[in-house]
Design a protein around this motif. Structure first.
Motif, PDB file in Angstrom:
ATOM      1  N   LYS A  10       0.836  -1.209   0.000  1.00  0.00           N
ATOM      2  CA  LYS A  10       0.000   0.000   0.000  1.00  0.00           C
ATOM      3  C   LYS A  10       0.866   1.253   0.000  1.00  0.00           C
ATOM      4  O   LYS A  10       0.529   2.241  -0.665  1.00  0.00           O
ATOM      5  CB  LYS A  10      -0.945   0.005   1.199  1.00  0.00           C
ATOM      6  CG  LYS A  10      -1.954  -1.114   1.187  1.00  0.00           C
ATOM      7  CD  LYS A  10      -2.942  -0.973   0.052  1.00  0.00           C
ATOM      8  CE  LYS A  10      -4.012  -2.034   0.157  1.00  0.00           C
ATOM      9  NZ  LYS A  10      -5.039  -1.922  -0.853  1.00  0.00           N
ATOM     10  N   ALA A  11       1.983   1.215   0.718  1.00  0.00           N
ATOM     11  CA  ALA A  11       2.904   2.363   0.724  1.00  0.00           C
ATOM     12  C   ALA A  11       3.446   2.607  -0.684  1.00  0.00           C
ATOM     13  O   ALA A  11       3.472   3.745  -1.168  1.00  0.00           O
ATOM     14  CB  ALA A  11       4.041   2.122   1.711  1.00  0.00           C
ATOM     15  N   LYS A  12       3.851   1.539  -1.346  1.00  0.00           N
ATOM     16  CA  LYS A  12       4.359   1.651  -2.714  1.00  0.00           C
ATOM     17  C   LYS A  12       3.305   2.250  -3.637  1.00  0.00           C
ATOM     18  O   LYS A  12       3.612   3.122  -4.456  1.00  0.00           O
ATOM     19  CB  LYS A  12       4.794   0.273  -3.209  1.00  0.00           C
ATOM     20  CG  LYS A  12       5.436   0.282  -4.575  1.00  0.00           C
ATOM     21  CD  LYS A  12       5.902  -1.117  -4.961  1.00  0.00           C
ATOM     22  CE  LYS A  12       6.543  -1.111  -6.334  1.00  0.00           C
ATOM     23  NZ  LYS A  12       6.998  -2.457  -6.716  1.00  0.00           N
ATOM     24  N   GLU A  13       2.058   1.804  -3.497  1.00  0.00           N
ATOM     25  CA  GLU A  13       0.967   2.331  -4.315  1.00  0.00           C
ATOM     26  C   GLU A  13       0.741   3.820  -4.077  1.00  0.00           C
ATOM     27  O   GLU A  13       0.295   4.536  -4.970  1.00  0.00           O
ATOM     28  CB  GLU A  13      -0.327   1.561  -4.023  1.00  0.00           C
ATOM     29  CG  GLU A  13      -0.310   0.138  -4.528  1.00  0.00           C
ATOM     30  CD  GLU A  13      -1.503  -0.683  -4.056  1.00  0.00           C
ATOM     31  OE1 GLU A  13      -2.456  -0.107  -3.465  1.00  0.00           O
ATOM     32  OE2 GLU A  13      -1.484  -1.910  -4.273  1.00  0.00           O
ATOM     33  N   GLU A  14       1.060   4.285  -2.860  1.00  0.00           N
ATOM     34  CA  GLU A  14       0.894   5.698  -2.519  1.00  0.00           C
ATOM     35  C   GLU A  14       2.154   6.513  -2.807  1.00  0.00           C
ATOM     36  O   GLU A  14       2.213   7.700  -2.500  1.00  0.00           O
ATOM     37  CB  GLU A  14       0.527   5.838  -1.039  1.00  0.00           C
ATOM     38  CG  GLU A  14      -0.844   5.309  -0.700  1.00  0.00           C
ATOM     39  CD  GLU A  14      -1.961   6.093  -1.360  1.00  0.00           C
ATOM     40  OE1 GLU A  14      -1.882   7.335  -1.425  1.00  0.00           O
ATOM     41  OE2 GLU A  14      -2.928   5.451  -1.826  1.00  0.00           O
ATOM     42  N   GLY A  15       3.175   5.861  -3.363  1.00  0.00           N
ATOM     43  CA  GLY A  15       4.416   6.566  -3.683  1.00  0.00           C
ATOM     44  C   GLY A  15       5.348   6.742  -2.500  1.00  0.00           C
ATOM     45  O   GLY A  15       6.261   7.571  -2.534  1.00  0.00           O
TER      46      GLY A  15
END
Length: 119
Positions: A63-68
């Protein structure tokens, strides 16, 4: 509220939300800005098993990766009793309850209480 404080609050809110999504327990957010330069916040949570820790951390990192949000590092993994994820301004510790009790990070990273002398 200053811009950096807002960004920090948003990051902590994001982390707590994602930890709650997979049922992490006893989530604590510690402001460590006065104690260290490595991060502004420590987020500490418990999981029910090594598999649960891995699942919670994998979800958080995805989820962190998806949020940049770039993870700067991750320690722990399969059959681990403690997983650490460095998300820059916040370091996330996901631990088994007995490991958390042993290391007592909340006590270690709590700001020293100000004491005043009484006359």
């Amino acid at each position: 509220m200053e811009k950096n404080q807002l960004q920090h609050k948003e990051l902590c809110d994001f982390i707590v939300h994602e930890l709650e999504e997979l049922k992490a327990r006893d989530i604590q957010v510690l402001d460590v800005t006065k104690l260290t330069d490595i991060a502004d916040y420590m987020v500490i949570a418990s999981g029910t098993s090594s598999r649960h820790l891995k699942s919670v951390s994998a979800n958080l990192l995805q989820k962190a990766k998806e949020e940049g949000i770039q993870a700067l590092g991750v320690e722990g993994g399969d059959n681990s009793d403690w997983i650490l994820a460095d998300l820059g301004d916040a370091i996330v510790h996901i631990m088994l309850p007995e490991t958390r009790d042993f290391y007592q990070l909340e006590k270690l990273w709590s700001a020293p209480e100000e004491t005043s002398e009484k006359p």
